[in-house]
Write a protein that holds these residues in place. Structure first.
Motif, PDB file in Angstrom:
ATOM      1  N   ILE A 246       0.809  -1.017   0.525  1.00 13.06           N
ATOM      2  CA  ILE A 246       0.434   0.196   0.114  1.00 13.06           C
ATOM      3  C   ILE A 246       0.933   1.036  -0.519  1.00 13.06           C
ATOM      4  O   ILE A 246       0.501   2.401  -0.562  1.00 13.06           O
ATOM      5  CB  ILE A 246      -1.242   0.061   1.650  1.00 13.06           C
ATOM      6  CG1 ILE A 246      -2.068  -1.159   1.278  1.00 13.06           C
ATOM      7  CG2 ILE A 246      -1.225   1.126   1.569  1.00 13.06           C
ATOM      8  CD1 ILE A 246      -2.892  -0.987   2.284  1.00 13.06           C
ATOM      9  N   LEU A 247       1.888   1.131   0.751  1.00 16.03           N
ATOM     10  CA  LEU A 247       2.732   2.196   0.928  1.00 16.03           C
ATOM     11  C   LEU A 247       4.060   2.325  -0.530  1.00 16.03           C
ATOM     12  O   LEU A 247       4.655   3.546  -0.081  1.00 16.03           O
ATOM     13  CB  LEU A 247       3.455   2.374   2.856  1.00 16.03           C
ATOM     14  CG  LEU A 247       2.624   2.482   3.799  1.00 16.03           C
ATOM     15  CD1 LEU A 247       3.474   1.866   4.907  1.00 16.03           C
ATOM     16  CD2 LEU A 247       1.518   3.965   3.750  1.00 16.03           C
ATOM     17  N   LEU A 248       3.478   1.179  -1.291  1.00 17.86           N
ATOM     18  CA  LEU A 248       4.884   1.887  -2.583  1.00 17.86           C
ATOM     19  C   LEU A 248       5.038   2.969  -2.318  1.00 17.86           C
ATOM     20  O   LEU A 248       3.896   3.201  -3.491  1.00 17.86           O
ATOM     21  CB  LEU A 248       4.537   0.441  -3.537  1.00 17.86           C
ATOM     22  CG  LEU A 248       6.121   0.485  -4.231  1.00 17.86           C
ATOM     23  CD1 LEU A 248       6.573  -0.922  -3.834  1.00 17.86           C
ATOM     24  CD2 LEU A 248       5.399  -0.728  -5.272  1.00 17.86           C
ATOM     25  N   ASN A 249       6.231   3.508  -3.061  1.00 18.16           N
ATOM     26  CA  ASN A 249       6.151   4.896  -4.055  1.00 18.16           C
ATOM     27  C   ASN A 249       5.626   5.492  -3.211  1.00 18.16           C
ATOM     28  O   ASN A 249       5.877   6.952  -3.357  1.00 18.16           O
ATOM     29  CB  ASN A 249       6.067   4.847  -5.207  1.00 18.16           C
ATOM     30  CG  ASN A 249       7.674   3.515  -5.479  1.00 18.16           C
ATOM     31  OD1 ASN A 249       8.316   3.734  -5.471  1.00 18.16           O
ATOM     32  ND2 ASN A 249       6.622   3.180  -7.411  1.00 18.16           N
ATOM     33  N   ALA A 250       5.554   5.753  -1.478  1.00 22.98           N
ATOM     34  CA  ALA A 250       4.471   6.839  -1.097  1.00 22.98           C
ATOM     35  C   ALA A 250       5.341   7.880  -0.814  1.00 22.98           C
ATOM     36  O   ALA A 250       4.573   9.300  -0.101  1.00 22.98           O
ATOM     37  CB  ALA A 250       3.470   6.291  -0.100  1.00 22.98           C
ATOM     38  N   ASN A 251       6.529   8.149  -0.779  1.00 22.63           N
ATOM     39  CA  ASN A 251       7.118   9.024  -0.547  1.00 22.63           C
ATOM     40  C   ASN A 251       7.477   9.779  -1.928  1.00 22.63           C
ATOM     41  O   ASN A 251       7.691  10.821  -1.403  1.00 22.63           O
ATOM     42  CB  ASN A 251       9.329   8.571  -0.753  1.00 22.63           C
ATOM     43  CG  ASN A 251       9.544   8.022   1.404  1.00 22.63           C
ATOM     44  OD1 ASN A 251       8.450   9.823   1.870  1.00 22.63           O
ATOM     45  ND2 ASN A 251       9.650   6.850   1.705  1.00 22.63           N
ATOM     46  N   SER A 252       7.250   9.433  -2.939  1.00 18.64           N
ATOM     47  CA  SER A 252       7.248  10.379  -4.152  1.00 18.64           C
ATOM     48  C   SER A 252       5.725  10.576  -4.994  1.00 18.64           C
ATOM     49  O   SER A 252       5.971  11.648  -5.277  1.00 18.64           O
ATOM     50  CB  SER A 252       8.781  10.099  -5.203  1.00 18.64           C
ATOM     51  OG  SER A 252       8.200   8.587  -5.740  1.00 18.64           O
ATOM     52  N   LEU A 253       5.020   9.485  -4.452  1.00 18.30           N
ATOM     53  CA  LEU A 253       3.622   9.630  -5.115  1.00 18.30           C
ATOM     54  C   LEU A 253       2.406  10.143  -3.884  1.00 18.30           C
ATOM     55  O   LEU A 253       3.134  10.027  -2.659  1.00 18.30           O
ATOM     56  CB  LEU A 253       3.070   8.153  -5.743  1.00 18.30           C
ATOM     57  CG  LEU A 253       4.087   7.975  -6.417  1.00 18.30           C
ATOM     58  CD1 LEU A 253       3.604   6.710  -7.265  1.00 18.30           C
ATOM     59  CD2 LEU A 253       4.200   8.992  -7.696  1.00 18.30           C
TER      60      LEU A 253
ATOM     61  N   ALA B  89       3.958   3.687   7.777  1.00 16.11           N
ATOM     62  CA  ALA B  89       4.733   4.847   7.103  1.00 16.11           C
ATOM     63  C   ALA B  89       5.462   5.933   8.255  1.00 16.11           C
ATOM     64  O   ALA B  89       6.256   6.067   6.763  1.00 16.11           O
ATOM     65  CB  ALA B  89       3.198   6.146   6.899  1.00 16.11           C
ATOM     66  N   ARG B  90       5.417   5.980   9.468  1.00 16.72           N
ATOM     67  CA  ARG B  90       6.284   6.764   9.874  1.00 16.72           C
ATOM     68  C   ARG B  90       7.843   6.213   9.960  1.00 16.72           C
ATOM     69  O   ARG B  90       8.866   7.024   9.472  1.00 16.72           O
ATOM     70  CB  ARG B  90       5.765   7.210  11.081  1.00 16.72           C
ATOM     71  CG  ARG B  90       4.783   8.396  11.622  1.00 16.72           C
ATOM     72  CD  ARG B  90       4.185   8.356  12.792  1.00 16.72           C
ATOM     73  NE  ARG B  90       3.375   8.524  13.550  1.00 16.72           N
ATOM     74  CZ  ARG B  90       2.534   8.982  14.309  1.00 16.72           C
ATOM     75  NH1 ARG B  90       2.421   7.943  15.136  1.00 16.72           N
ATOM     76  NH2 ARG B  90       1.221   9.508  14.139  1.00 16.72           N
ATOM     77  N   GLU B  91       7.732   5.116  10.251  1.00 19.56           N
ATOM     78  CA  GLU B  91       9.596   4.037   9.510  1.00 19.56           C
ATOM     79  C   GLU B  91       9.682   4.385   8.675  1.00 19.56           C
ATOM     80  O   GLU B  91      11.195   4.202   8.655  1.00 19.56           O
ATOM     81  CB  GLU B  91       8.580   2.907  10.557  1.00 19.56           C
ATOM     82  CG  GLU B  91       8.570   2.148  12.253  1.00 19.56           C
ATOM     83  CD  GLU B  91       8.001   1.117  11.808  1.00 19.56           C
ATOM     84  OE1 GLU B  91       7.355   0.355  12.933  1.00 19.56           O
ATOM     85  OE2 GLU B  91       8.382   0.016  11.173  1.00 19.56           O
ATOM     86  N   LEU B  92       8.793   4.225   7.616  1.00 15.42           N
ATOM     87  CA  LEU B  92       9.305   4.417   6.540  1.00 15.42           C
ATOM     88  C   LEU B  92       9.714   6.017   5.698  1.00 15.42           C
ATOM     89  O   LEU B  92       9.921   6.492   5.052  1.00 15.42           O
ATOM     90  CB  LEU B  92       8.478   4.023   5.029  1.00 15.42           C
ATOM     91  CG  LEU B  92       7.985   2.783   5.546  1.00 15.42           C
ATOM     92  CD1 LEU B  92       7.329   1.911   4.623  1.00 15.42           C
ATOM     93  CD2 LEU B  92       9.529   1.913   5.327  1.00 15.42           C
ATOM     94  N   ASN B  93       9.421   6.936   7.156  1.00 19.02           N
ATOM     95  CA  ASN B  93       9.375   8.477   6.686  1.00 19.02           C
ATOM     96  C   ASN B  93       8.559   9.178   5.628  1.00 19.02           C
ATOM     97  O   ASN B  93       8.868  10.100   5.137  1.00 19.02           O
ATOM     98  CB  ASN B  93      10.453   8.376   6.396  1.00 19.02           C
ATOM     99  CG  ASN B  93      11.641   8.501   7.767  1.00 19.02           C
ATOM    100  OD1 ASN B  93      11.337   9.300   8.737  1.00 19.02           O
ATOM    101  ND2 ASN B  93      13.051   7.802   7.025  1.00 19.02           N
TER     102      ASN B  93
END
Lengths: 270, 270
Positions: B68-75, B98-102
């Motif tokens: 679910i969180l895949l690429n949520a840093n850029s998208l 999500a927080r762990e993955l920043n």
């Protein structure tokens, strides 16, 4: 039709699509202005809604409700409320009066502090009754909220404290720091150890603002010296019924993670 | 950015303008499908939002959260939740991950049963802890909710009962009638007179629907035989702390106004 429409927590885009459509169909649009405010000026709302807003203060709603309801049998009239229409105070009088006049009423709900407080990481199931902490004066220090916190605490439940809402005056906003000072003052008088300077609490400012929300977790003493910025502020006193996931969630907001871990171990055995 | 967006109570237009704008900016949009449903089919939401929805069941959220969180840093990714994101169960796992993955997280709030229940006319201040009544089986009749109702009742507080939510199975919806049967069954076993067949209660069906909401006030016995129609149902057991305006407000929903007046006089002295 009388529409009673919740505006949500922060700005003009927090209204629901359904609420916005209803406003656009209305002949007159009243903005309730005596319990709380959004974080944006009235003009910004007017521009976004495409309607002029008539400010309705407490007196107008109570003594001139028939004016608000004028022709609402044939026209659409909107009454806008910050948060949810039934978020903190109900608009009971106005709804009852509309029913007496056989005017149909439609309520369009929205978020309010009562449910959005879940953002702090605590389960809504474990909250007891919500309280309000009023501004003390030198001669007027009502402390019935202390009994309510005790009732919640005895059951292990959290207490959501709404701060400084004044119904019969222009709204004033109490800062978390001030609320904690008053809590300490009452604890000193009542002295039933309902909470101490070391009790775990959560300070929440501008809940729901995507850019400016602030949540801090710490002891009451720690939160006392934190700067939470502009209103609206709320405070949660954490009860003893907490799940490890809630503890993990709150850690993210801890003012001092090491001290947080010590308190959690000592007070919650986690 | 991970957006966690509340959809509100009923249909596609209950989303906020802010929430709709966020969805439109998203690459992938997940619809949480394991705690509750809106009153409209998925396709209707997709058409209104202009996006395909990916159904996320409990297992997916728990074991495949990184997908679910895949690429949520850029998208931008959206996770849609009926009611408020923190309405009944929190989406703690997903947010913590999500927080762990920043990955930045933005929550967009909405109405949920927890605050919209004010529509029945009772002040939210006077509600105690919220409970869930699960479906009994022949061999499994968990009754801890009875203790929670008792705790609320002893303080004079109302109890909001959420009905039949099952987290690990496809959602099943309990009717008010069924819930009352189970309440009677437990009272018979526990026998602490926490409530009786004559206790005042409020049945609420499809809360927030402008066309189809049903609210009925009566004794538990009266509500037992009422037809509330399709889901979602909830039940409120009225506590002893009530204001005369709340009594007036509830009268509008009374199944039998004469009996209501008698009960109010006998039990509440009003």
């Amino acid at each position: 039709m009388l529409y009673i429409i919740g505006l949500g927590l922060c700005d003009e885009t927090d209204i629901t699509v359904k609420g916005l459509e209803a406003i656009k169909s209305c002949e007159r649009v009243y903005l309730e202005a005596y319990t709380s405010i959004l974080m944006v000026p009235k003009e910004q709302l007017e521009k976004f809604y495409g309607k002029e807003l008539i400010i309705a203060d407490r007196e107008m709603v109570e003594s001139q409700s028939d004016e608000i309801l004028l022709n609402a049998n044939s026209l659409n009239i909107a009454f806008l409320v910050v948060g949810d229409p039934f978020g903190a105070t109900t608009h009971t009088d106005l709804v009852i009066r509309a029913r007496e006049l056989n005017i149909p009423v439609t309520v369009i709900h929205n978020a309010s502090i009562i449910n959005a407080i879940g953002a702090c990481g605590l389960q809504l199931y474990n909250f007891g009754q919500t309280i309000s902490i009023p501004f003390f004066t030198d001669t007027w220090k009502p402390d019935s909220f202390y009994d309510r916190i005790k009732e919640n605490k005895d059951l292990g439940l959290h207490t959501l404290c709404l701060l400084g809402k004044k119904i019969y005056e222009p709204p004033r906003y109490m800062a978390i720091n001030k609320a904690i000072q008053q809590l300490f003052e009452i604890e000193e008088t009542r002295n039933q150890k309902v909470y101490t300077t070391e009790s775990l609490a959560i300070g929440i400012a501008r809940l729901g603002s995507s850019t400016d929300q602030k949540i801090k977790v710490g002891t009451l003493n720690q939160l006392l010296s934190q700067d939470f910025g502009p209103p609206l502020h709320s405070l949660v006193i954490v009860g003893s019924r907490v799940h490890i996931l809630e503890i993990d969630f709150m850690r993210f907001f801890a003012v001092d993670k090491q001290l947080y871990n010590e308190i959690v171990k000592k007070d919650y055995g986690i």
